[in-house]
Enzyme design. Structure first.
Site, short mmCIF file in Angstrom:
data_model
loop_
_atom_site.label_atom_id
_atom_site.label_comp_id
_atom_site.label_asym_id
_atom_site.label_seq_id
_atom_site.Cartn_x
_atom_site.Cartn_y
_atom_site.Cartn_z
N ASN A 28 1.09 -1.27 0.16
CA ASN A 28 -0.07 0.05 0.13
C ASN A 28 1.05 1.19 0.01
O ASN A 28 1.40 1.55 1.11
CB ASN A 28 -0.94 0.02 1.27
CG ASN A 28 -1.62 1.31 1.30
OD1 ASN A 28 -1.69 2.18 0.55
ND2 ASN A 28 -2.11 1.52 2.59
N TRP A 29 1.05 1.83 -1.18
CA TRP A 29 2.06 2.88 -1.42
C TRP A 29 1.46 4.42 -0.78
O TRP A 29 2.37 5.12 -0.39
CB TRP A 29 2.24 3.39 -2.63
CG TRP A 29 3.00 2.07 -3.48
CD1 TRP A 29 3.38 0.74 -2.88
CD2 TRP A 29 3.91 2.32 -4.63
NE1 TRP A 29 4.22 0.18 -3.91
CE2 TRP A 29 4.31 1.03 -4.87
CE3 TRP A 29 3.80 3.31 -5.79
CZ2 TRP A 29 5.08 0.87 -6.09
CZ3 TRP A 29 4.44 3.11 -6.84
CH2 TRP A 29 5.04 1.90 -7.20
N LYS A 30 0.35 4.33 -0.36
CA LYS A 30 -0.46 5.51 0.31
C LYS A 30 -0.06 6.72 -0.61
O LYS A 30 -0.13 6.50 -1.78
CB LYS A 30 0.05 5.71 1.56
CG LYS A 30 -0.02 4.52 2.44
CD LYS A 30 0.06 4.46 4.10
CE LYS A 30 -0.24 3.45 4.69
NZ LYS A 30 -0.10 3.38 6.12
N HIS A 39 -9.61 1.44 4.23
CA HIS A 39 -8.44 1.74 5.05
C HIS A 39 -8.77 2.67 6.31
O HIS A 39 -9.28 3.78 6.18
CB HIS A 39 -7.33 2.16 4.38
CG HIS A 39 -6.10 2.24 4.72
ND1 HIS A 39 -5.61 3.11 5.92
CD2 HIS A 39 -4.87 1.30 4.79
CE1 HIS A 39 -4.24 2.82 6.28
NE2 HIS A 39 -4.13 1.69 5.72
N GLU A 55 -7.21 5.06 7.49
CA GLU A 55 -6.73 6.39 7.06
C GLU A 55 -7.94 6.98 6.33
O GLU A 55 -8.26 8.25 6.61
CB GLU A 55 -5.45 6.38 6.50
CG GLU A 55 -4.22 6.21 7.41
CD GLU A 55 -3.16 5.55 6.57
OE1 GLU A 55 -2.87 5.78 5.52
OE2 GLU A 55 -1.92 5.06 7.22
N GLU A 107 -5.85 -4.76 10.20
CA GLU A 107 -4.84 -3.77 10.68
C GLU A 107 -5.00 -3.07 11.73
O GLU A 107 -5.86 -1.99 11.82
CB GLU A 107 -4.82 -2.99 9.48
CG GLU A 107 -4.50 -3.42 7.95
CD GLU A 107 -3.73 -2.28 7.06
OE1 GLU A 107 -2.55 -2.55 6.62
OE2 GLU A 107 -4.43 -1.31 6.82
N GLY A 115 2.06 2.22 10.83
CA GLY A 115 3.08 3.26 10.41
C GLY A 115 3.84 3.70 11.78
O GLY A 115 4.42 4.76 11.80
N SER A 133 2.84 -2.21 10.08
CA SER A 133 4.32 -2.39 10.37
C SER A 133 4.98 -3.51 10.16
O SER A 133 6.13 -3.98 10.87
CB SER A 133 4.63 -1.87 11.83
OG SER A 133 4.14 -0.16 12.00
N GLY A 143 2.72 -1.24 4.32
CA GLY A 143 2.80 0.04 4.00
C GLY A 143 4.38 0.54 3.82
O GLY A 143 4.85 0.41 2.53
N GLY A 144 4.65 1.22 4.65
CA GLY A 144 6.25 1.76 4.65
C GLY A 144 7.28 0.86 3.73
O GLY A 144 8.12 1.53 2.92
P1 PGA Z 1 2.66 0.23 7.38
O1 PGA Z 1 1.10 0.40 6.90
O2 PGA Z 1 3.12 -1.09 7.12
O3 PGA Z 1 3.34 1.42 7.01
O4 PGA Z 1 2.20 0.26 8.92
C1 PGA Z 1 0.16 -0.68 6.65
C2 PGA Z 1 -0.84 0.09 6.15
O5 PGA Z 1 -1.66 1.01 6.42
O6 PGA Z 1 -1.64 -0.63 5.07
#
Ligand code: PGA
Length: 255
Positions: free
Chosen positions: A9-11, A94, A96, A166, A172, A212, A233-234
């Protein structure tokens, strides 16, 4: 036996040219015959990234979509636009988007239904806050999210869905859930699907862990019985993503 699925997930990261450069760097690293690999990228990166992964097994996902086909919804992207651009998966709900863009259990359900209408596979996100975990309401909260997301979704579609568990406190933050914490909730999610549908659907649906995930934690998380991969994500923006996809090689190496 469920196939593992690891999605990045590149966000809101990477311009179109940066996206192509990253895909070209990751392509040789994420080759796997056992794991489905998905890059969920910003809308503006979709077309160049679809082009860049041609000839590989990598599938492309969107990070969101709207639940209408077209019309006066300035700034939104519809499922048919995604399909036409070469998208296979779409992240829905998601945390966010729930937090910053007023996504609710109801809009998540509308998006899930609409995604299936267009043969897009939704990656449906759920997960509790730290306060909810501390209050001991995690399972009830996640079950409510799942029941609502799957309202009016027939079993024939539900079995194709991906659920991403999640925990918000792990996203994050570098604070990854332990394999036991993640397994406990993923197992509950599968039981919830069993209650809503049947054994076949519960045994087929794939449940990812996200929050994470990195190359060190992936092997332990993904080898849990009810965890079928991860939403990353990251670490999906780095070469680490290749090690995450190939988590089983690391496992063999460690043992
Ligand atoms: P993260 O993000 O791996 O950076 O914690 C995961 C996500 O939000 O899908």
């Amino acid at each position: 036996m469920r196939r593992k699925i690891v999605a990045g997930n590149w966000k809101m990261n990477k311009t179109p040219s940066e996206a192509v450069a990253l895909v070209n760097e990751l392509k040789p690293l994420v080759e796997s015959k056992d794991v489905d690999v998905v890059f969920c990228v910003p809308d503006i990166d979709i077309i160049p990234v679809v082009e860049a992964v041609k000839g590989t097994k990598i599938k492309i996902g969107a990070e969101n979509m709207y639940f209408e086909e077209n019309g006066a919804y300035t700034g939104e992207v519809s499922p048919n636009m995604l399909v036409d651009a070469g998208v296979t998966y779409v992240i829905v709900g998601h945390s966010e988007r729930r937090e910053h863009f007023a996504e609710t259990n109801e809009t998540v359900n509308k998006k899930v239904l609409k995604a299936f209408e267009h043969n897009l596979i939704p990656i449906i996100c759920c997960g509790e806050t730290l306060i909810q975990r501390e209050q001991g309401v995690t399972i009830d909260f996640v079950r409510t999210q799942i029941k609502s997301a799957f309202a009016r979704v027939p079993a024939s579609n539900a079995k194709k869905a991906i659920i991403a568990y999640e925990p918000i406190w792990a996203i994050g933050t570098g604070k990854v859930a332990t394999p036991e914490q993640a397994q406990e909730v993923c197992q509950e999610i599968r039981s919830c699907i069993r209650e809503l549908y049947d054994d076949e659907t519960a045994d087929m649906i794939r449940i990812q862990y996200g929050g994470s995930v990195n190359a060190d934690s992936a092997p332990f998380l993904f080898s849990q019985p009810d965890i079928d991969g991860g939403l990353v994500g990251g670490a999906s923006l780095k070469t680490d993503f290749g090690r995450i996809v190939n988590y089983d090689r690391q496992l063999a190496y460690r043992i």
